[in-house]
Design a protein around this motif. Structure first.
Motif, PDB file in Angstrom:
ATOM      1  N   ALA A  67      42.455  36.078  46.210  1.00  0.00           N
ATOM      2  CA  ALA A  67      43.405  37.055  45.601  1.00  0.00           C
ATOM      3  C   ALA A  67      43.350  36.890  43.979  1.00  0.00           C
ATOM      4  CB  ALA A  67      44.858  37.462  46.126  1.00  0.00           C
ATOM      5  N   TRP A  68      43.616  35.672  43.514  1.00  0.00           N
ATOM      6  CA  TRP A  68      43.866  35.408  42.101  1.00  0.00           C
ATOM      7  C   TRP A  68      42.193  35.754  41.440  1.00  0.00           C
ATOM      8  CZ3 TRP A  68      46.778  35.513  38.085  1.00  0.00           C
ATOM      9  CH2 TRP A  68      46.349  34.659  37.197  1.00  0.00           C
ATOM     10  N   ALA A  69      41.187  35.474  42.239  1.00  0.00           N
ATOM     11  CA  ALA A  69      39.899  35.804  41.674  1.00  0.00           C
ATOM     12  C   ALA A  69      39.766  37.233  41.508  1.00  0.00           C
ATOM     13  CB  ALA A  69      38.728  35.103  42.539  1.00  0.00           C
ATOM     14  N   GLU A  70      40.057  37.979  42.586  1.00  0.00           N
ATOM     15  CA  GLU A  70      39.744  39.579  42.509  1.00  0.00           C
ATOM     16  C   GLU A  70      40.669  40.035  41.354  1.00  0.00           C
ATOM     17  OE1 GLU A  70      40.256  43.257  45.319  1.00  0.00           O
ATOM     18  OE2 GLU A  70      41.076  41.455  46.058  1.00  0.00           O
ATOM     19  N   LYS A  71      41.821  39.394  40.920  1.00  0.00           N
ATOM     20  CA  LYS A  71      42.571  40.337  39.907  1.00  0.00           C
ATOM     21  C   LYS A  71      42.036  39.534  38.686  1.00  0.00           C
ATOM     22  CE  LYS A  71      45.946  42.295  39.814  1.00  0.00           C
ATOM     23  NZ  LYS A  71      46.128  43.808  39.298  1.00  0.00           N
ATOM     24  N   ILE A  72      41.811  38.744  38.575  1.00  0.00           N
ATOM     25  CA  ILE A  72      41.108  38.044  36.840  1.00  0.00           C
ATOM     26  C   ILE A  72      39.843  38.651  36.717  1.00  0.00           C
ATOM     27  CG2 ILE A  72      40.536  36.027  35.874  1.00  0.00           C
ATOM     28  CD1 ILE A  72      43.511  36.615  36.021  1.00  0.00           C
ATOM     29  N   GLY A  73      38.989  38.927  37.736  1.00  0.00           N
ATOM     30  CA  GLY A  73      37.850  39.352  37.674  1.00  0.00           C
ATOM     31  C   GLY A  73      37.649  40.805  37.271  1.00  0.00           C
ATOM     32  N   SER A  74      38.907  41.378  37.394  1.00  0.00           N
ATOM     33  CA  SER A  74      38.795  43.081  37.035  1.00  0.00           C
ATOM     34  C   SER A  74      39.185  43.315  35.794  1.00  0.00           C
ATOM     35  CB  SER A  74      39.816  43.496  38.181  1.00  0.00           C
ATOM     36  OG  SER A  74      41.278  43.304  37.704  1.00  0.00           O
ATOM     37  N   PHE A  75      39.244  42.144  35.067  1.00  0.00           N
ATOM     38  CA  PHE A  75      39.478  42.424  33.494  1.00  0.00           C
ATOM     39  C   PHE A  75      38.489  42.048  32.647  1.00  0.00           C
ATOM     40  CE2 PHE A  75      43.802  41.398  35.615  1.00  0.00           C
ATOM     41  CZ  PHE A  75      44.638  42.785  35.137  1.00  0.00           C
ATOM     42  N   ASP A  76      38.538  42.488  31.572  1.00  0.00           N
ATOM     43  CA  ASP A  76      37.604  42.464  30.295  1.00  0.00           C
ATOM     44  C   ASP A  76      38.060  41.281  29.221  1.00  0.00           C
ATOM     45  OD1 ASP A  76      35.559  44.536  31.244  1.00  0.00           O
ATOM     46  OD2 ASP A  76      37.228  45.825  30.957  1.00  0.00           O
ATOM     47  N   GLY A  77      39.536  41.185  29.456  1.00  0.00           N
ATOM     48  CA  GLY A  77      40.109  40.301  28.292  1.00  0.00           C
ATOM     49  C   GLY A  77      41.122  39.941  28.783  1.00  0.00           C
ATOM     50  N   PHE A  78      41.868  39.161  28.083  1.00  0.00           N
ATOM     51  CA  PHE A  78      43.134  38.540  28.345  1.00  0.00           C
ATOM     52  C   PHE A  78      43.890  38.302  27.119  1.00  0.00           C
ATOM     53  CE2 PHE A  78      39.913  36.768  30.940  1.00  0.00           C
ATOM     54  CZ  PHE A  78      40.159  37.316  32.008  1.00  0.00           C
ATOM     55  N   VAL A  79      45.524  38.311  27.419  1.00  0.00           N
ATOM     56  CA  VAL A  79      46.439  37.887  26.354  1.00  0.00           C
ATOM     57  C   VAL A  79      47.078  36.729  27.189  1.00  0.00           C
ATOM     58  CG1 VAL A  79      48.464  38.408  24.863  1.00  0.00           C
ATOM     59  CG2 VAL A  79      46.568  39.825  24.911  1.00  0.00           C
ATOM     60  N   PHE A  80      47.226  35.689  26.630  1.00  0.00           N
ATOM     61  CA  PHE A  80      48.011  34.605  27.457  1.00  0.00           C
ATOM     62  C   PHE A  80      49.395  34.556  26.742  1.00  0.00           C
ATOM     63  CE2 PHE A  80      43.622  33.504  28.554  1.00  0.00           C
ATOM     64  CZ  PHE A  80      43.497  33.082  29.715  1.00  0.00           C
ATOM     65  N   VAL A  81      50.466  34.856  27.486  1.00  0.00           N
ATOM     66  CA  VAL A  81      51.860  34.500  26.826  1.00  0.00           C
ATOM     67  C   VAL A  81      52.406  33.142  27.478  1.00  0.00           C
ATOM     68  CG1 VAL A  81      54.299  35.322  27.053  1.00  0.00           C
ATOM     69  CG2 VAL A  81      52.250  37.068  26.919  1.00  0.00           C
ATOM     70  N   THR A  82      52.392  32.333  26.669  1.00  0.00           N
ATOM     71  CA  THR A  82      52.495  30.620  27.222  1.00  0.00           C
ATOM     72  C   THR A  82      53.788  30.056  26.372  1.00  0.00           C
ATOM     73  OG1 THR A  82      51.591  28.543  27.238  1.00  0.00           O
ATOM     74  CG2 THR A  82      50.973  29.831  25.249  1.00  0.00           C
ATOM     75  N   PRO A  83      54.578  29.500  27.138  1.00  0.00           N
ATOM     76  CA  PRO A  83      55.589  28.758  26.487  1.00  0.00           C
ATOM     77  C   PRO A  83      54.927  27.237  25.883  1.00  0.00           C
ATOM     78  CG  PRO A  83      55.413  28.186  28.774  1.00  0.00           C
ATOM     79  CD  PRO A  83      54.821  29.223  28.481  1.00  0.00           C
TER      80      PRO A  83
END
Length: 186
Positions: A67-83
């Motif tokens: 499920a995680w792979a399917e979700k992440i694979g659907s994107f072209d880029g990312f913005v990581f919000v990190t503490p």
């Protein structure tokens, strides 16, 4: 039009990251150059990495990983919000990143961090990880201070100039996501 995930990288109860990620999403949704979606790693309930075969092999066996792979694979880029915890990112975000490999490859990433010194050290660690995953991280980043962008270290009240910082970072993430589409297509 690229599809960009805003990844909420904390699962801690009472986390500040939820307000930060929603704020980034609100700013992003005012743009017309990409589609943006908030992805909360807490929703995927990923245990400590439990795949027997290294992620680079792409042979995932667990339903949560698929499920995680399917979700992440659907994107072209990312913005990581990190503490920033102990001079690095959260263990939950690092674990979520480590579950996958190819789904991250040849995409762009930007960072929004928060902490006592704006979370800058967490982003420095994430930049190293992104390089190994073949993710092009952009230069502009947003650093939010617990001292000046939060009341009592918990109520998110970003300084006015921070919205411009978010848009500058998003400009680069969208641009690089478009450029890297040609790499992924090759």
């Amino acid at each position: 039009m690229p599809k960009i995930a805003i990844i909420l990288g904390s699962t801690r109860p009472g986390r500040n990251g939820e307000a930060v990620a929603k704020w980034v999403l609100d700013i992003a949704k005012q743009r017309s150059d990409a589609e943006f979606e908030l992805v909360d790693i807490a929703d995927y309930q990923l245990p400590h990495l439990d795949e027997a075969i290294p992620p680079a092999a792409g042979q995932y066996s667990q339903p949560h990983t698929l499920a995680w792979a399917e979700k992440i694979g659907s994107f072209d880029g990312f913005v990581f919000v990190t503490p920033e915890y102990n001079h690095s990112t959260s263990g939950a975000l690092k674990n979520a990143i480590d579950f996958l490999f190819a789904e991250w490859n040849d995409k762009a990433a930007g960072f929004v961090s928060y902490g006592a010194v704006g979370g800058a050290r967490a982003v420095e660690h994430l930049r190293l990880v992104m390089g190994e995953l073949k993710v092009a991280d952009v230069r502009n980043q947003v650093t939010l201070s617990l001292m000046t962008d939060f009341k009592n270290f918990s109520e998110f009240t970003p300084a006015e100039h921070q919205e411009g910082q978010v848009n500058a970072m998003l400009d680069q993430v969208v641009s690089w996501s478009n450029a890297l589409a040609t790499v992924r297509a090759a």
